[in-house]
Design an enzyme around this catalytic site. Structure first.
Site, PDB file in Angstrom:
ATOM      1  N   GLY A 137     -45.164  -9.516  23.448  1.00 49.56           N
ATOM      2  CA  GLY A 137     -45.284  -8.401  22.510  1.00 49.56           C
ATOM      3  C   GLY A 137     -45.514  -7.109  23.257  1.00 49.56           C
ATOM      4  O   GLY A 137     -46.181  -6.195  22.776  1.00 49.56           O
ATOM      5  N   ALA A 138     -44.923  -7.019  24.444  1.00 47.66           N
ATOM      6  CA  ALA A 138     -45.231  -5.933  25.382  1.00 47.66           C
ATOM      7  C   ALA A 138     -44.820  -4.554  24.884  1.00 47.66           C
ATOM      8  O   ALA A 138     -45.356  -3.546  25.350  1.00 47.66           O
ATOM      9  CB  ALA A 138     -44.561  -6.215  26.730  1.00 47.66           C
ATOM     10  N   GLY A 177     -54.265 -12.714  20.559  1.00 52.02           N
ATOM     11  CA  GLY A 177     -54.810 -11.795  19.571  1.00 52.02           C
ATOM     12  C   GLY A 177     -53.989 -11.766  18.302  1.00 52.02           C
ATOM     13  O   GLY A 177     -54.374 -11.119  17.329  1.00 52.02           O
ATOM     14  N   HIS A 202     -56.894  -1.721   7.175  1.00 51.43           N
ATOM     15  CA  HIS A 202     -55.992  -1.690   8.324  1.00 51.43           C
ATOM     16  C   HIS A 202     -54.769  -0.821   8.045  1.00 51.43           C
ATOM     17  O   HIS A 202     -54.499  -0.441   6.909  1.00 51.43           O
ATOM     18  CB  HIS A 202     -55.526  -3.101   8.680  1.00 51.43           C
ATOM     19  CG  HIS A 202     -56.566  -3.927   9.355  1.00 51.43           C
ATOM     20  ND1 HIS A 202     -57.578  -4.565   8.665  1.00 51.43           N
ATOM     21  CD2 HIS A 202     -56.763  -4.223  10.669  1.00 51.43           C
ATOM     22  CE1 HIS A 202     -58.349  -5.223   9.524  1.00 51.43           C
ATOM     23  NE2 HIS A 202     -57.873  -5.031  10.737  1.00 51.43           N
ATOM     24  N   LYS A 254     -49.678  -4.043   9.286  1.00 50.29           N
ATOM     25  CA  LYS A 254     -50.308  -5.344   9.531  1.00 50.29           C
ATOM     26  C   LYS A 254     -49.676  -6.406   8.639  1.00 50.29           C
ATOM     27  O   LYS A 254     -49.515  -6.208   7.434  1.00 50.29           O
ATOM     28  CB  LYS A 254     -51.815  -5.264   9.277  1.00 50.29           C
ATOM     29  CG  LYS A 254     -52.555  -6.548   9.638  1.00 50.29           C
ATOM     30  CD  LYS A 254     -54.058  -6.329   9.628  1.00 50.29           C
ATOM     31  CE  LYS A 254     -54.808  -7.628   9.935  1.00 50.29           C
ATOM     32  NZ  LYS A 254     -54.431  -8.197  11.248  1.00 50.29           N
ATOM     33  N   GLY A 257     -44.939  -3.667  21.610  1.00 56.44           N
ATOM     34  CA  GLY A 257     -45.693  -3.317  20.414  1.00 56.44           C
ATOM     35  C   GLY A 257     -46.832  -2.373  20.762  1.00 56.44           C
ATOM     36  O   GLY A 257     -47.133  -2.132  21.936  1.00 56.44           O
ATOM     37  N   LYS A 258     -47.487  -1.839  19.739  1.00 56.99           N
ATOM     38  CA  LYS A 258     -48.548  -0.861  19.987  1.00 56.99           C
ATOM     39  C   LYS A 258     -49.708  -1.472  20.766  1.00 56.99           C
ATOM     40  O   LYS A 258     -50.186  -0.890  21.746  1.00 56.99           O
ATOM     41  CB  LYS A 258     -49.030  -0.274  18.660  1.00 56.99           C
ATOM     42  CG  LYS A 258     -47.990   0.612  17.983  1.00 56.99           C
ATOM     43  CD  LYS A 258     -48.510   1.192  16.679  1.00 56.99           C
ATOM     44  CE  LYS A 258     -47.463   2.090  16.031  1.00 56.99           C
ATOM     45  NZ  LYS A 258     -47.940   2.642  14.732  1.00 56.99           N
ATOM     46  N   PRO A 276     -59.959 -13.663  16.521  1.00 58.93           N
ATOM     47  CA  PRO A 276     -59.569 -12.780  15.422  1.00 58.93           C
ATOM     48  C   PRO A 276     -59.747 -11.312  15.758  1.00 58.93           C
ATOM     49  O   PRO A 276     -59.104 -10.452  15.163  1.00 58.93           O
ATOM     50  CB  PRO A 276     -60.490 -13.209  14.278  1.00 58.93           C
ATOM     51  CG  PRO A 276     -61.664 -13.836  14.946  1.00 58.93           C
ATOM     52  CD  PRO A 276     -61.121 -14.494  16.179  1.00 58.93           C
ATOM     53  N   ASN A 277     -60.623 -11.028  16.727  1.00 60.30           N
ATOM     54  CA  ASN A 277     -60.850  -9.638  17.130  1.00 60.30           C
ATOM     55  C   ASN A 277     -61.421  -9.624  18.543  1.00 60.30           C
ATOM     56  O   ASN A 277     -62.295 -10.425  18.864  1.00 60.30           O
ATOM     57  CB  ASN A 277     -61.816  -8.952  16.166  1.00 60.30           C
ATOM     58  CG  ASN A 277     -61.654  -7.444  16.173  1.00 60.30           C
ATOM     59  OD1 ASN A 277     -61.632  -6.812  17.223  1.00 60.30           O
ATOM     60  ND2 ASN A 277     -61.547  -6.862  14.988  1.00 60.30           N
ATOM     61  N   THR A 319     -52.790 -12.890  14.794  1.00 63.56           N
ATOM     62  CA  THR A 319     -53.564 -13.549  13.748  1.00 63.56           C
ATOM     63  C   THR A 319     -52.675 -14.468  12.918  1.00 63.56           C
ATOM     64  O   THR A 319     -51.541 -14.743  13.268  1.00 63.56           O
ATOM     65  CB  THR A 319     -54.270 -12.511  12.861  1.00 63.56           C
ATOM     66  OG1 THR A 319     -53.289 -11.603  12.333  1.00 63.56           O
ATOM     67  CG2 THR A 319     -55.286 -11.726  13.667  1.00 63.56           C
TER      68      THR A 319
END
Length: 245
Positions: A7-8, A75, A132, A136, A10-11, A103-104, A77
């Site tokens: 997921g490099a 990370g 959020h 999400k 992504g934000k 979850p966090n 979910t």
């Protein structure tokens, strides 16, 4: 340690790429995003992976990583009890491989969950509001679900939340997670926020955490990456790494 990021682009993933590159004791071995082959990880001798992808692909990612003996810090979910059981089944065949799913990763969020569990037995009512950004994919958030389960465990044997509601629109009282109402907000401009509301006769307590920037996840993720191989098998949350039990 040679670390890859799934997921490099992504934000959050891009934030993790920068974090690994800035860490003197870590080497960024691979940046993998949608459409890239997972074999890039084995070709670059990646030892551990940070996964911030999507619930739709994370299980396939984990199956590949475990099969190839690559440790994972996740990370992403959307982990149901059935998904966790499946991960444990894969790990049983690779006993030296470690997976940590949290979850966090924000230290403040982890502490707020811990504080909520401590407070839960002392109040008659508990509800959660999680807020959020609108991109999400899951609701309620993994953090809110985990918090609700911790509160329910701490309140085991006590009376349920008092609530005389007899008529309401569908969803008006939120999702029921082990008896704890959880309300999800998706709003432009937000990152990740949560309020845990407790109430009893004559007083209320609010525990709130705000991630104002995705860099808030970096210390927890790097802690997990550095220590994941010390804990073969499945670890849920970074609480054990912070001595919060």
């Amino acid at each position: 340690m040679r670390v890859g990021v799934l997921g490099a682009k992504g934000k959050v993933g891009a934030t993790m790429v920068s974090a690994v590159e800035s860490a003197a004791d870590l080497t960024l071995s691979a940046e993998v995003d949608a459409g890239d082959p997972l074999s890039t990880l084995t070709e670059t001798n990646t030892e551990a992976v940070i996964d911030f992808t999507h619930p739709d692909v994370v299980m396939g990612n984990l199956e590949f990583l475990i099969d190839n003996g690559i440790h994972a810090v996740v990370g992403t979910t959307g982990f149901t009890a059935e998904r966790v059981e499946q991960v444990q089944s894969w790990l049983a065949k690779k006993p030296s491989t470690a997976v940590l799913i949290a979850p966090n990763f924000a230290i403040g969020a982890v502490l707020s969950m811990h504080f909520a569990k401590q407070a839960a037995p002392f109040f008659d009512s508990a509800e959660i509001i999680e807020l959020h950004h609108p991109q999400k994919a899951d609701a309620p958030s993994g953090t809110a679900t985990r918090t609700a389960k911790l509160i329910a465990e701490a309140r085991e044997g006590l009376a349920p939340n008092p609530d005389a509601t007899s008529t309401s629109l569908p969803g008006a009282r939120g999702a029921d997670v082990d008896g704890i109402p959880v309300h999800a907000v998706r709003l432009a401009g937000l990152v990740a926020h949560q309020e845990v509301l407790f109430g009893t006769q004559g007083e209320t307590l609010t525990i709130r955490h705000d991630s104002l920037d995705r860099t808030s996840f970096v210390p927890g993720v790097l802690l997990a990456v550095r220590r994941v191989r010390e804990r073969p098998g499945l670890t849920i949350g970074i609480e054990p790494l912070l001595n919060l039990q």
